[in-house]
Write an enzyme that holds these catalytic residues in place. Structure first.
Site, PDB file in Angstrom:
ATOM      1  N   LYS A  89       0.919  -0.819   0.278  1.00 44.12           N
ATOM      2  CA  LYS A  89      -0.299   0.395  -0.032  1.00 44.12           C
ATOM      3  C   LYS A  89       0.771   1.433   0.109  1.00 44.12           C
ATOM      4  O   LYS A  89       0.511   2.447  -0.274  1.00 44.12           O
ATOM      5  CB  LYS A  89      -1.000   0.487   1.617  1.00 44.12           C
ATOM      6  CG  LYS A  89       0.130  -0.345   2.553  1.00 44.12           C
ATOM      7  CD  LYS A  89      -1.202   0.280   3.687  1.00 44.12           C
ATOM      8  CE  LYS A  89      -0.382   0.692   5.359  1.00 44.12           C
ATOM      9  NZ  LYS A  89      -0.452   0.233   6.041  1.00 44.12           N
TER      10      LYS A  89
ATOM     11  N   ARG B 162      -6.706   1.067  17.700  1.00 41.10           N
ATOM     12  CA  ARG B 162      -6.933   1.373  16.093  1.00 41.10           C
ATOM     13  C   ARG B 162      -8.221  -0.013  15.722  1.00 41.10           C
ATOM     14  O   ARG B 162      -9.261  -0.350  16.792  1.00 41.10           O
ATOM     15  CB  ARG B 162      -5.916   0.974  15.586  1.00 41.10           C
ATOM     16  CG  ARG B 162      -5.784   1.613  14.287  1.00 41.10           C
ATOM     17  CD  ARG B 162      -4.498   1.391  13.132  1.00 41.10           C
ATOM     18  NE  ARG B 162      -4.558   0.641  12.504  1.00 41.10           N
ATOM     19  CZ  ARG B 162      -4.387   0.083  11.098  1.00 41.10           C
ATOM     20  NH1 ARG B 162      -3.624   1.141  10.649  1.00 41.10           N
ATOM     21  NH2 ARG B 162      -4.037  -0.808  10.846  1.00 41.10           N
TER      22      ARG B 162
HETATM   23  C1  LIG Z   1       0.162  -0.806   6.594  1.00 42.67           C
HETATM   24  C2  LIG Z   1       0.102  -2.337   7.297  1.00 42.67           C
HETATM   25  C3  LIG Z   1       0.994  -2.749   8.226  1.00 42.67           C
HETATM   26  C4  LIG Z   1       2.119  -3.046   7.254  1.00 42.67           C
HETATM   27  O1  LIG Z   1       2.846  -2.026   7.770  1.00 42.67           O
HETATM   28  P1  LIG Z   1       4.345  -1.228   8.214  1.00 42.67           P
HETATM   29  O2  LIG Z   1       5.182  -0.561   8.765  1.00 42.67           O
HETATM   30  O3  LIG Z   1       4.612  -0.600   6.670  1.00 42.67           O
HETATM   31  O4  LIG Z   1       5.087  -2.600   7.703  1.00 42.67           O
HETATM   32  C5  LIG Z   1       0.902  -3.493   8.590  1.00 42.67           C
HETATM   33  N1  LIG Z   1      -0.688  -4.111   8.831  1.00 42.67           N
HETATM   34  C6  LIG Z   1      -1.709  -3.589   8.890  1.00 42.67           C
HETATM   35  C7  LIG Z   1      -3.542  -3.280   9.296  1.00 42.67           C
HETATM   36  C8  LIG Z   1      -1.241  -2.227   8.159  1.00 42.67           C
HETATM   37  O5  LIG Z   1      -2.438  -1.095   7.853  1.00 42.67           O
END
Ligand SMILES: *Cc1c(COP(=O)(O)O)cnc(C)c1O
Length: 363
Positions: free
Chosen positions: A39, A132
């Site tokens: 993402k 969250r």
């Molecule tokens: C964005 C996200 C990740 C990845 O996080 P990083 O810090 O980029 O490794 C993992 N889990 C969820 C739910 C996320 O939204």
């Protein structure tokens, strides 16, 4: 000859692939599978391909629109933002796995599976304090797991997971991971079989793998930032022995459009800036300042730009330009020069989605 267009975001794909390999090897050595999270680069395919080649077990994104394009790459896809009810149909159509936190949405997923004649795997999220997504009450999570098993025949319980270090900035400690592991054991006892996935978090949780301190029950991570920019662990957390991850996958190149000596303190009555802030300024006398043609519209509001050249510092910016102090730069900076920057995750997120930024691939 055609003019090169700026700003450019140069992505070194072989460095990216190497980062993915370093992370997946360390995780696989500890029995942990890795969802590569794309993402942060808008799901751009050339980069997602390197997540695949680097050995990830799933491709993950918070956006279905990104996952839809990546289904072809051969890995199971995982939706990592818990879906809205209105997305249920697309979740089942596009993603193999999804994170979930609501019983009604699970019902909608079951209904969508029925309509499409498919099954779908879910990871139930536990909120361990980051506030969250996820069940707060652990009993309710166990009940939801039992309900998935017994009452939603097309929804498969893949496992449970948690997310830390986001809204609440809560550190993924061994204790938090053990809390998740204990919950996994409860769920396994309740449903009568082992869970495929016990997902311990994101990049910040990878630190425990790096330190060989991750509890054994945790068998899955969702990793984006550390392989894409590896900025947070090195520069925010102060981890010094992570040289196997390159922080130079991305280079932002921007062109100087004005360079002049001006006072360092604004002249006149200071009021509010273009974004409604009331800033303060240090008077350092007259200094050489350069303006570059990239701004908040391209890279978000938090410009944590790290100039590659010595003697260049960030002063501020507007939507469409950024102001730098170049007084201490050993060479004279001139209009037309291309300046290079290391960037953090938040800039990459914006730059890869910005309309006026050219993404160039090397390596
Ligand atoms: C964005 C996200 C990740 C990845 O996080 P990083 O810090 O980029 O490794 C993992 N889990 C969820 C739910 C996320 O939204």
């Amino acid at each position: 000859m055609e003019q090169k267009r700026y700003p450019r975001l140069v992505c070194d794909l072989s460095r990216l692939e190497q980062n993915v390999k370093e992370v997946t090897r360390r995780c696989h050595d500890e029995g942990i599978r890795v969802a590569g999270v794309v993402k942060g680069v808008n799901g751009l395919e050339p980069m997602a391909e390197r997540f695949v080649r680097g050995g990830c077990d799933q491709l993950a994104s918070s956006r279905l629109s990104q996952l839809e394009k990546l289904g072809e790459l051969g890995l199971p896809t995982m939706l990592i933002r818990v879906p809205m009810p209105s997305e249920a149909e697309d979740v089942v159509r596009i993603a193999r796995y999804s994170l979930q936190s609501d019983p009604e949405v699970l019902d909608a997923i079951e209904a969508a599976c029925l309509r499409q004649g498919k099954t779908h795997k879910v990871v139930l999220m536990a909120d361990l304090g980051d506030l969250r997504e996820g069940w707060w009450n652990k009993e309710e999570l166990v009940e939801a797991a039992i309900r998935v098993e017994r009452e939603l025949p097309h929804v498969e319980l893949a496992g449970i997971g948690t997310n830390l270090g986001c809204y609440g900035a809560i550190k993924p400690t061994v204790e938090k991971m053990e809390e998740l592991a204990a919950l996994a054991e409860k769920v396994e006892a309740a449903v009568g079989h082992p869970l495929e996935i016990v997902s311990g978090g994101a990049t910040t949780s990878f630190l425990l793998v790096h330190q060989h301190r991750m509890p054994r029950k945790i068998n899955h991570l969702r990793v984006g930032e550390s392989v894409l920019v590896c900025y947070d662990l090195k520069y925010e957390w102060g981890v010094t022995d992570m040289d196997y991850l390159s922080s130079h996958v991305f280079t932002l190149q921007a062109q100087v459009l004005e360079c002049r000596v001006k006072p360092s303190h604004p002249v006149g009555e200071i009021f509010v800036d273009a974004f409604g802030n009331r800033p303060t300024y240090e008077d350092r006398g007259d200094r050489r300042r350069a303006l570059i043609g990239v701004g908040k519209l391209d890279m978000g509001s938090s410009a944590r730009l790290l100039p590659r050249e010595e003697g260049i510092t960030y002063l501020g910016g507007a939507s469409d330009l950024t102001i730098l102090d170049v007084e201490d730069c050993p060479r004279p900076v001139r209009v037309g020069d291309i300046l290079e920057f290391d960037i953090s995750y938040s800039e990459v997120v914006f730059l890869t989605a910005a309309a006026d930024v050219t993404v160039e691939y090397i390596g």
